[in-house]
Motif scaffolding. Sequence first.
Motif, PDB file in Angstrom:
ATOM      1  N   ARG A   1      43.860  43.279  -5.925  1.00  0.00           N
ATOM      2  CA  ARG A   1      42.677  42.831  -6.664  1.00  0.00           C
ATOM      3  C   ARG A   1      41.672  42.192  -5.708  1.00  0.00           C
ATOM      4  O   ARG A   1      42.002  41.262  -4.966  1.00  0.00           O
ATOM      5  CB  ARG A   1      43.064  41.827  -7.735  1.00  0.00           C
ATOM      6  N   PHE A   2      40.446  42.695  -5.740  1.00  0.00           N
ATOM      7  CA  PHE A   2      39.350  42.131  -4.960  1.00  0.00           C
ATOM      8  C   PHE A   2      38.617  41.123  -5.844  1.00  0.00           C
ATOM      9  O   PHE A   2      38.213  41.455  -6.964  1.00  0.00           O
ATOM     10  CB  PHE A   2      38.398  43.231  -4.496  1.00  0.00           C
ATOM     11  N   VAL A   3      38.459  39.908  -5.339  1.00  0.00           N
ATOM     12  CA  VAL A   3      37.894  38.824  -6.139  1.00  0.00           C
ATOM     13  C   VAL A   3      36.681  38.221  -5.446  1.00  0.00           C
ATOM     14  O   VAL A   3      36.769  37.778  -4.300  1.00  0.00           O
ATOM     15  CB  VAL A   3      38.950  37.723  -6.382  1.00  0.00           C
ATOM     16  N   GLU A   4      35.560  38.225  -6.135  1.00  0.00           N
ATOM     17  CA  GLU A   4      34.359  37.619  -5.576  1.00  0.00           C
ATOM     18  C   GLU A   4      34.590  36.132  -5.329  1.00  0.00           C
ATOM     19  O   GLU A   4      35.037  35.404  -6.209  1.00  0.00           O
ATOM     20  CB  GLU A   4      33.188  37.810  -6.549  1.00  0.00           C
ATOM     21  N   GLY A   5      34.338  35.693  -4.104  1.00  0.00           N
ATOM     22  CA  GLY A   5      34.506  34.281  -3.771  1.00  0.00           C
ATOM     23  C   GLY A   5      35.914  33.881  -3.384  1.00  0.00           C
ATOM     24  O   GLY A   5      36.206  32.686  -3.249  1.00  0.00           O
ATOM     25  N   ALA A   6      36.797  34.857  -3.194  1.00  0.00           N
ATOM     26  CA  ALA A   6      38.174  34.537  -2.823  1.00  0.00           C
ATOM     27  C   ALA A   6      38.737  35.630  -1.931  1.00  0.00           C
ATOM     28  O   ALA A   6      38.107  36.679  -1.733  1.00  0.00           O
ATOM     29  CB  ALA A   6      39.042  34.375  -4.069  1.00  0.00           C
ATOM     30  N   GLU A   7      39.935  35.400  -1.381  1.00  0.00           N
ATOM     31  CA  GLU A   7      40.574  36.420  -0.561  1.00  0.00           C
ATOM     32  C   GLU A   7      41.131  37.539  -1.445  1.00  0.00           C
ATOM     33  O   GLU A   7      41.209  37.414  -2.673  1.00  0.00           O
ATOM     34  CB  GLU A   7      41.696  35.793   0.272  1.00  0.00           C
ATOM     35  N   ILE A   8      41.507  38.615  -0.807  1.00  0.00           N
ATOM     36  CA  ILE A   8      42.072  39.759  -1.520  1.00  0.00           C
ATOM     37  C   ILE A   8      43.480  39.407  -1.987  1.00  0.00           C
ATOM     38  O   ILE A   8      44.275  38.846  -1.229  1.00  0.00           O
ATOM     39  CB  ILE A   8      42.117  40.998  -0.606  1.00  0.00           C
TER      40      ILE A   8
ATOM     41  N   LYS B   1      43.739  42.075   7.259  1.00  0.00           N
ATOM     42  CA  LYS B   1      45.186  42.206   7.076  1.00  0.00           C
ATOM     43  C   LYS B   1      45.527  43.063   5.865  1.00  0.00           C
ATOM     44  O   LYS B   1      46.638  42.986   5.327  1.00  0.00           O
ATOM     45  CB  LYS B   1      45.828  40.824   6.934  1.00  0.00           C
ATOM     46  N   ILE B   2      44.587  43.894   5.449  1.00  0.00           N
ATOM     47  CA  ILE B   2      44.802  44.704   4.258  1.00  0.00           C
ATOM     48  C   ILE B   2      45.907  45.732   4.442  1.00  0.00           C
ATOM     49  O   ILE B   2      46.456  46.251   3.465  1.00  0.00           O
ATOM     50  CB  ILE B   2      43.484  45.406   3.835  1.00  0.00           C
TER      51      ILE B   2
ATOM     52  N   VAL C   1      52.071  53.884  -3.776  1.00  0.00           N
ATOM     53  CA  VAL C   1      50.951  53.965  -4.720  1.00  0.00           C
ATOM     54  C   VAL C   1      50.273  52.604  -4.784  1.00  0.00           C
ATOM     55  O   VAL C   1      50.944  51.564  -4.795  1.00  0.00           O
ATOM     56  CB  VAL C   1      51.442  54.353  -6.131  1.00  0.00           C
ATOM     57  N   ILE C   2      48.932  52.601  -4.811  1.00  0.00           N
ATOM     58  CA  ILE C   2      48.186  51.351  -4.927  1.00  0.00           C
ATOM     59  C   ILE C   2      47.184  51.467  -6.069  1.00  0.00           C
ATOM     60  O   ILE C   2      46.399  52.417  -6.128  1.00  0.00           O
ATOM     61  CB  ILE C   2      47.423  50.999  -3.639  1.00  0.00           C
ATOM     62  N   PHE C   3      47.225  50.490  -6.973  1.00  0.00           N
ATOM     63  CA  PHE C   3      46.197  50.360  -8.000  1.00  0.00           C
ATOM     64  C   PHE C   3      45.296  49.206  -7.581  1.00  0.00           C
ATOM     65  O   PHE C   3      45.772  48.190  -7.065  1.00  0.00           O
ATOM     66  CB  PHE C   3      46.821  50.078  -9.362  1.00  0.00           C
ATOM     67  N   THR C   4      43.985  49.374  -7.779  1.00  0.00           N
ATOM     68  CA  THR C   4      43.047  48.335  -7.371  1.00  0.00           C
ATOM     69  C   THR C   4      42.084  48.002  -8.503  1.00  0.00           C
ATOM     70  O   THR C   4      41.770  48.848  -9.347  1.00  0.00           O
ATOM     71  CB  THR C   4      42.200  48.763  -6.150  1.00  0.00           C
ATOM     72  N   SER C   5      41.609  46.756  -8.490  1.00  0.00           N
ATOM     73  CA  SER C   5      40.557  46.353  -9.427  1.00  0.00           C
ATOM     74  C   SER C   5      39.669  45.338  -8.724  1.00  0.00           C
ATOM     75  O   SER C   5      40.040  44.787  -7.681  1.00  0.00           O
ATOM     76  CB  SER C   5      41.148  45.758 -10.710  1.00  0.00           C
ATOM     77  N   THR C   6      38.509  45.075  -9.318  1.00  0.00           N
ATOM     78  CA  THR C   6      37.568  44.122  -8.737  1.00  0.00           C
ATOM     79  C   THR C   6      37.082  43.146  -9.789  1.00  0.00           C
ATOM     80  O   THR C   6      36.685  43.555 -10.894  1.00  0.00           O
ATOM     81  CB  THR C   6      36.347  44.839  -8.134  1.00  0.00           C
ATOM     82  N   TYR C   7      37.120  41.857  -9.463  1.00  0.00           N
ATOM     83  CA  TYR C   7      36.551  40.833 -10.320  1.00  0.00           C
ATOM     84  C   TYR C   7      35.239  40.389  -9.688  1.00  0.00           C
ATOM     85  O   TYR C   7      35.220  39.850  -8.586  1.00  0.00           O
ATOM     86  CB  TYR C   7      37.487  39.632 -10.447  1.00  0.00           C
ATOM     87  N   GLY C   8      34.137  40.634 -10.384  1.00  0.00           N
ATOM     88  CA  GLY C   8      32.832  40.288  -9.846  1.00  0.00           C
ATOM     89  C   GLY C   8      32.144  41.480  -9.206  1.00  0.00           C
ATOM     90  O   GLY C   8      32.489  42.637  -9.469  1.00  0.00           O
TER      91      GLY C   8
ATOM     92  N   LYS D   1      30.123  41.705  -3.069  1.00  0.00           N
ATOM     93  CA  LYS D   1      30.450  40.316  -2.770  1.00  0.00           C
ATOM     94  C   LYS D   1      31.957  40.080  -2.734  1.00  0.00           C
ATOM     95  O   LYS D   1      32.427  39.154  -2.056  1.00  0.00           O
ATOM     96  CB  LYS D   1      29.799  39.401  -3.807  1.00  0.00           C
ATOM     97  N   ALA D   2      32.701  40.903  -3.447  1.00  0.00           N
ATOM     98  CA  ALA D   2      34.168  40.758  -3.456  1.00  0.00           C
ATOM     99  C   ALA D   2      34.812  41.425  -2.248  1.00  0.00           C
ATOM    100  O   ALA D   2      36.011  41.260  -2.016  1.00  0.00           O
ATOM    101  CB  ALA D   2      34.738  41.342  -4.746  1.00  0.00           C
ATOM    102  N   GLY D   3      34.036  42.190  -1.498  1.00  0.00           N
ATOM    103  CA  GLY D   3      34.557  42.857  -0.311  1.00  0.00           C
ATOM    104  C   GLY D   3      35.227  44.186  -0.591  1.00  0.00           C
ATOM    105  O   GLY D   3      35.819  44.789   0.308  1.00  0.00           O
ATOM    106  N   THR D   4      35.120  44.670  -1.828  1.00  0.00           N
ATOM    107  CA  THR D   4      35.757  45.936  -2.188  1.00  0.00           C
ATOM    108  C   THR D   4      35.224  47.090  -1.353  1.00  0.00           C
ATOM    109  O   THR D   4      35.991  47.846  -0.740  1.00  0.00           O
ATOM    110  CB  THR D   4      35.536  46.251  -3.679  1.00  0.00           C
ATOM    111  N   THR D   5      33.910  47.226  -1.338  1.00  0.00           N
ATOM    112  CA  THR D   5      33.270  48.339  -0.645  1.00  0.00           C
ATOM    113  C   THR D   5      33.579  48.327   0.847  1.00  0.00           C
ATOM    114  O   THR D   5      33.997  49.341   1.426  1.00  0.00           O
ATOM    115  CB  THR D   5      31.747  48.297  -0.859  1.00  0.00           C
ATOM    116  N   LYS D   6      33.399  47.172   1.474  1.00  0.00           N
ATOM    117  CA  LYS D   6      33.622  47.062   2.919  1.00  0.00           C
ATOM    118  C   LYS D   6      35.080  47.343   3.277  1.00  0.00           C
ATOM    119  O   LYS D   6      35.367  48.087   4.225  1.00  0.00           O
ATOM    120  CB  LYS D   6      33.237  45.660   3.393  1.00  0.00           C
ATOM    121  N   THR D   7      36.000  46.763   2.518  1.00  0.00           N
ATOM    122  CA  THR D   7      37.421  46.927   2.832  1.00  0.00           C
ATOM    123  C   THR D   7      37.879  48.361   2.659  1.00  0.00           C
ATOM    124  O   THR D   7      38.597  48.912   3.504  1.00  0.00           O
ATOM    125  CB  THR D   7      38.276  46.005   1.937  1.00  0.00           C
TER     126      THR D   7
END
Length: 324
Positions: free
Chosen positions: A206-213, A252-253, A260-267, A271-277
């Motif tokens: 989970r990618f979280v805006e304002g926090a680490e992954i 460190k991702i 298998v990996i499921f992902t989601s984004t909060y925010g 800003k959550a770093g989803t795109t960059k990561t």
Amino acid sequence: MTSFLRDRRALVAGSLAVTAAIALAGCGSSDPAADSSGSPAKTRTVSTANGDVDVPASPKRVVVLDSGELDSAITLGVRPVGATHSASEDAFPSYLPASETKDITPVGEIANASLESVAALKPDLILTSKVRDGERYDELSKIAPTVMTEATGSAWKENFQVHAEALGRQAEAKKVLATYDTQVAKVTEALGGKEKAAATDVNFVRFVEGAEIRIYGKQNYIGSILADIGTGRPAITDKAKDGFSYDVSPEKIDLADADVIFTSTYGDPGKAGTTKTMNSGLWKGLKATENDKVFKVDDRLWIAGIGYTAAARILEEFETSMTK
């Protein structure tokens, strides 16, 4: 190349069938218990995180102050008169049937409900948890009988039973549990049975805006559903703080790798770093990425749903992703 959930129309159509099956369990209501005179009792006593609470035998105006409580009420065939919403959105979760949420009055954000708005609805029952509203228990109790569970997340099944008791829907709850167990067994079988399911390591990132992954551990809502299905979990999940999550930086991702990996984004994804990561070399080098086994899912469903109607949708999406 990273794979994302496709053909949402077909998925939603299938989910409606499951939601309808659960909704059938909520049709009708349990008869209130009779008192010693043989007349229907006016109240019932429910054991809560704050001790025993007397609630109406058949509550008519229910206010819910968290997403799990909202899911429970809808699942059991009770439409609340008021509910909170998440801080990131003003609307109620889209996975819930629109017909069941359209007339619910918003009363503020989760963990910050407006007491004035709650009181204005003249509720006869309030459902929430100590982790969200523990400090305001006395104030809420002055408005209406307030049933609190201790926490949320991994305790969602136990909380559901408390909600069912408070709402007088224990019989309906049994049907909901049976429906869930049947669907879980179906998904496990679709994976090739218990042994094959256990041999497949599944991670949730989970990618979280304002926090680490966050690499989700086993002591949370989605972790409990994966446990029910019987999938394997990578060793990194055992390092999760309090069993909840093991937090990492984008550098460190690679620790999140799994079959298998499921992902989601909060925010905001930026800003959550989803795109960059997910555009980084480390992410592209993950085994799950290389094997086209990364699936993006709805954060409000997979993380914040915390109930049986959400679980039905999650199980459908999980099966679709794993068997395509």
